[in-house]
Motif scaffolding. Structure first.
Motif, PDB file in Angstrom:
ATOM      1  N   GLY A 170       0.778  -1.233   0.000  1.00  0.00           N
ATOM      2  CA  GLY A 170       0.000   0.000   0.000  1.00  0.00           C
ATOM      3  C   GLY A 170       0.804   1.275   0.000  1.00  0.00           C
ATOM      4  O   GLY A 170       0.531   2.187   0.793  1.00  0.00           O
ATOM      5  N   GLN A 171       1.784   1.406  -0.870  1.00  0.00           N
ATOM      6  CA  GLN A 171       2.611   2.611  -0.910  1.00  0.00           C
ATOM      7  C   GLN A 171       1.783   3.805  -1.376  1.00  0.00           C
ATOM      8  O   GLN A 171       1.133   3.761  -2.410  1.00  0.00           O
ATOM      9  N   THR A 172       1.813   4.890  -0.587  1.00  0.00           N
ATOM     10  CA  THR A 172       0.996   6.063  -0.866  1.00  0.00           C
ATOM     11  C   THR A 172       1.826   7.330  -0.663  1.00  0.00           C
ATOM     12  O   THR A 172       2.512   7.469   0.350  1.00  0.00           O
ATOM     13  N   GLU A 173       1.743   8.269  -1.608  1.00  0.00           N
ATOM     14  CA  GLU A 173       2.398   9.564  -1.447  1.00  0.00           C
ATOM     15  C   GLU A 173       1.524  10.476  -0.596  1.00  0.00           C
ATOM     16  O   GLU A 173       0.320  10.601  -0.837  1.00  0.00           O
ATOM     17  N   LEU A 174       2.133  11.128   0.419  1.00  0.00           N
ATOM     18  CA  LEU A 174       1.390  12.012   1.306  1.00  0.00           C
ATOM     19  C   LEU A 174       1.635  13.487   1.017  1.00  0.00           C
ATOM     20  O   LEU A 174       0.706  14.292   0.988  1.00  0.00           O
ATOM     21  N   ARG A 175       2.903  13.888   0.855  1.00  0.00           N
ATOM     22  CA  ARG A 175       3.237  15.293   0.666  1.00  0.00           C
ATOM     23  C   ARG A 175       4.531  15.402  -0.141  1.00  0.00           C
ATOM     24  O   ARG A 175       5.365  14.499  -0.120  1.00  0.00           O
ATOM     25  N   ASP A 176       4.688  16.551  -0.807  1.00  0.00           N
ATOM     26  CA  ASP A 176       5.959  16.824  -1.459  1.00  0.00           C
ATOM     27  C   ASP A 176       6.693  17.931  -0.717  1.00  0.00           C
ATOM     28  O   ASP A 176       6.158  18.546   0.201  1.00  0.00           O
ATOM     29  N   ASN A 177       7.953  18.148  -1.091  1.00  0.00           N
ATOM     30  CA  ASN A 177       8.809  19.178  -0.488  1.00  0.00           C
ATOM     31  C   ASN A 177       8.950  19.011   1.021  1.00  0.00           C
ATOM     32  O   ASN A 177       8.975  19.987   1.772  1.00  0.00           O
ATOM     33  N   VAL A 178       9.031  17.775   1.481  1.00  0.00           N
ATOM     34  CA  VAL A 178       9.185  17.464   2.904  1.00  0.00           C
ATOM     35  C   VAL A 178      10.642  17.136   3.178  1.00  0.00           C
ATOM     36  O   VAL A 178      11.276  16.388   2.437  1.00  0.00           O
ATOM     37  N   THR A 179      11.202  17.692   4.254  1.00  0.00           N
ATOM     38  CA  THR A 179      12.613  17.461   4.570  1.00  0.00           C
ATOM     39  C   THR A 179      12.830  16.692   5.870  1.00  0.00           C
ATOM     40  O   THR A 179      13.865  16.061   6.051  1.00  0.00           O
ATOM     41  N   GLU A 180      11.890  16.761   6.821  1.00  0.00           N
ATOM     42  CA  GLU A 180      12.039  16.071   8.108  1.00  0.00           C
ATOM     43  C   GLU A 180      10.663  15.629   8.582  1.00  0.00           C
ATOM     44  O   GLU A 180       9.654  16.289   8.289  1.00  0.00           O
ATOM     45  N   ILE A 181      10.615  14.519   9.341  1.00  0.00           N
ATOM     46  CA  ILE A 181       9.351  14.080   9.919  1.00  0.00           C
ATOM     47  C   ILE A 181       9.569  13.504  11.313  1.00  0.00           C
ATOM     48  O   ILE A 181      10.666  13.070  11.669  1.00  0.00           O
ATOM     49  N   SER A 182       8.501  13.513  12.112  1.00  0.00           N
ATOM     50  CA  SER A 182       8.448  12.800  13.374  1.00  0.00           C
ATOM     51  C   SER A 182       6.981  12.466  13.633  1.00  0.00           C
ATOM     52  O   SER A 182       6.087  13.220  13.214  1.00  0.00           O
ATOM     53  N   ILE A 183       6.712  11.361  14.297  1.00  0.00           N
ATOM     54  CA  ILE A 183       5.337  10.957  14.590  1.00  0.00           C
ATOM     55  C   ILE A 183       5.114  11.107  16.082  1.00  0.00           C
ATOM     56  O   ILE A 183       5.811  10.491  16.895  1.00  0.00           O
ATOM     57  N   ILE A 184       4.128  11.934  16.465  1.00  0.00           N
ATOM     58  CA  ILE A 184       3.844  12.217  17.868  1.00  0.00           C
ATOM     59  C   ILE A 184       2.336  12.094  18.092  1.00  0.00           C
ATOM     60  O   ILE A 184       1.559  12.803  17.458  1.00  0.00           O
ATOM     61  N   ASP A 185       1.935  11.193  18.978  1.00  0.00           N
ATOM     62  CA  ASP A 185       0.518  11.020  19.321  1.00  0.00           C
ATOM     63  C   ASP A 185      -0.354  10.851  18.087  1.00  0.00           C
ATOM     64  O   ASP A 185      -1.463  11.397  17.999  1.00  0.00           O
ATOM     65  N   GLY A 186       0.131  10.086  17.105  1.00  0.00           N
ATOM     66  CA  GLY A 186      -0.649   9.805  15.914  1.00  0.00           C
ATOM     67  C   GLY A 186      -0.614  10.884  14.850  1.00  0.00           C
ATOM     68  O   GLY A 186      -1.171  10.701  13.764  1.00  0.00           O
ATOM     69  N   TRP A 187       0.042  12.021  15.137  1.00  0.00           N
ATOM     70  CA  TRP A 187       0.158  13.106  14.179  1.00  0.00           C
ATOM     71  C   TRP A 187       1.541  13.072  13.533  1.00  0.00           C
ATOM     72  O   TRP A 187       2.530  12.726  14.178  1.00  0.00           O
ATOM     73  N   ILE A 188       1.594  13.456  12.266  1.00  0.00           N
ATOM     74  CA  ILE A 188       2.863  13.555  11.562  1.00  0.00           C
ATOM     75  C   ILE A 188       3.337  14.997  11.646  1.00  0.00           C
ATOM     76  O   ILE A 188       2.717  15.901  11.077  1.00  0.00           O
ATOM     77  N   TYR A 189       4.394  15.236  12.397  1.00  0.00           N
ATOM     78  CA  TYR A 189       5.019  16.558  12.439  1.00  0.00           C
ATOM     79  C   TYR A 189       6.109  16.561  11.369  1.00  0.00           C
ATOM     80  O   TYR A 189       6.952  15.662  11.340  1.00  0.00           O
ATOM     81  N   TYR A 190       6.067  17.570  10.512  1.00  0.00           N
ATOM     82  CA  TYR A 190       7.009  17.557   9.400  1.00  0.00           C
ATOM     83  C   TYR A 190       7.455  18.966   9.043  1.00  0.00           C
ATOM     84  O   TYR A 190       6.836  19.957   9.434  1.00  0.00           O
ATOM     85  N   VAL A 191       8.568  19.016   8.308  1.00  0.00           N
ATOM     86  CA  VAL A 191       9.120  20.291   7.846  1.00  0.00           C
ATOM     87  C   VAL A 191       8.959  20.348   6.336  1.00  0.00           C
ATOM     88  O   VAL A 191       9.364  19.421   5.621  1.00  0.00           O
ATOM     89  N   ARG A 192       8.383  21.439   5.854  1.00  0.00           N
ATOM     90  CA  ARG A 192       8.186  21.622   4.420  1.00  0.00           C
ATOM     91  C   ARG A 192       9.072  22.768   3.930  1.00  0.00           C
ATOM     92  O   ARG A 192       9.184  23.805   4.597  1.00  0.00           O
TER      93      ARG A 192
END
Length: 293
Positions: A170-192
């Motif tokens: 099930g490979q799925t694209e979520l966002r472009d221009n993303v440089t960093e991610i972390s998963i906290i309490d079910g949320w994706i924290y990311y840097v665009r």
């Protein structure tokens, strides 16, 4: 682990490689979070340090077995070669070892270099191996959360964030221009775009801006007690970046200190960071002060 795994924490102990140097001696050590009771466990150049029960799993570089997977007891005994697979970015979860498979590239035959060639997983006893993502260049890193595996593909600020099942489905694209991610309490924290700190729901349907920094890039995301910690800015040969924190809702941003920090790790009330100097990364730490009311 998304920050390189130079440090891991369990049961009041810090396990780390304090000197990630291009040349010279290395050590895998343990200590209390404040730096006391320091004990050497091995002479490994260890990265991707994982805690599994009474064992540390990690990647170690040796001339005869570059980037092999090892394990060692938390008291420094029973150091064991787990697999000679050329690996980086190791995550050990639920009986599996997930890692970047490194491919040797052309170059000086006496000093070959390696780049990620895909993502694989292997049983902890090496009895079974599966390819989850094959022949993908420019994989920055992946982040394992439950039954989902998030990964970035691309270069610079043009990376794309994908998600798939931890079995490769099930490979799925979520966002472009993303440089960093972390998963906290079910949320994706990311840097665009290297400068916008945002969070989105696991399926990408909700997206909330938190902070935009004038000092770029933002990297090294970590979490403690309702705060996201990160580094903002670049330093190169000279200069410093800012270690900062911000609440999960984007309020209360605070600058903590200036340093040439390449990542952030948290051990109880201590903020650990590898301090960069001409390619070498020496681990420092500082006490995290409680926010002012």
């Amino acid at each position: 682990m998304a920050n390189g795994g130079q440090l891991a924490v369990k049961d009041g102990w810090v396990y780390m490689n304090p000197y990630l140097w291009s040349e010279g001696a290395h050590q895998l050590v343990k200590s209390k979070p404040d730096g006391s009771s320091r004990t050497k466990l091995s002479d490994d150049k260890a990265t991707s340090i994982n805690m599994v029960g009474d064992w540390l799993y990690y990647v170690a570089s040796e001339p005869s077995k570059p980037n092999a997977i090892y394990k060692i007891k938390t008291d420094g005994t029973e150091r064991t070669l787990v697999s000679q697979t050329n690996a980086s970015g190791l995550w050990v979860r639920d009986g599996w070892m997930y890692y970047h498979r490194l491919a040797e590239r052309s170059g000086n035959e006496n000093a070959p270099y390696y780049t990620p060639g895909g993502i694989e997983r292997m049983r902890m006893d090496s009895s079974e191996k599966q390819t989850l993502l094959s022949s993908m260049d420019h994989i920055k890193y992946f982040f394992l959360q439950g039954e989902r595996l998030y990964y970035l593909i691309g270069e610079g600020e043009k990376k794309k964030l994908y998600v798939m099942g931890n079995n490769g489905s099930g490979q799925t694209e979520l966002r472009d221009n993303v440089t960093e991610i972390s998963i906290i309490d079910g949320w994706i924290y990311y840097v665009r775009d290297g400068k916008q700190l945002r969070k989105m729901s696991g399926d990408g349907s909700i997206d909330i801006p938190l902070h935009e920094s004038a000092r770029t890039p933002i990297f090294g995301l970590n979490y403690r007690d309702g705060w996201v910690y990160y580094v903002s800015g670049s330093f190169g040969v000279s200069g410093y970046a800012s270690m900062e924190r911000i609440r999960l809702d984007g309020t209360g941003r605070q600058a903590l200190a200036e340093a040439r920090a390449t990542a952030l790790y948290i051990a109880e009330d201590q903020l650990y960071f590898p301090y960069w100097s001409i390619g070498d990364r020496t681990m420092y730490h500082m006490k995290i002060k409680d926010p002012q009311p």
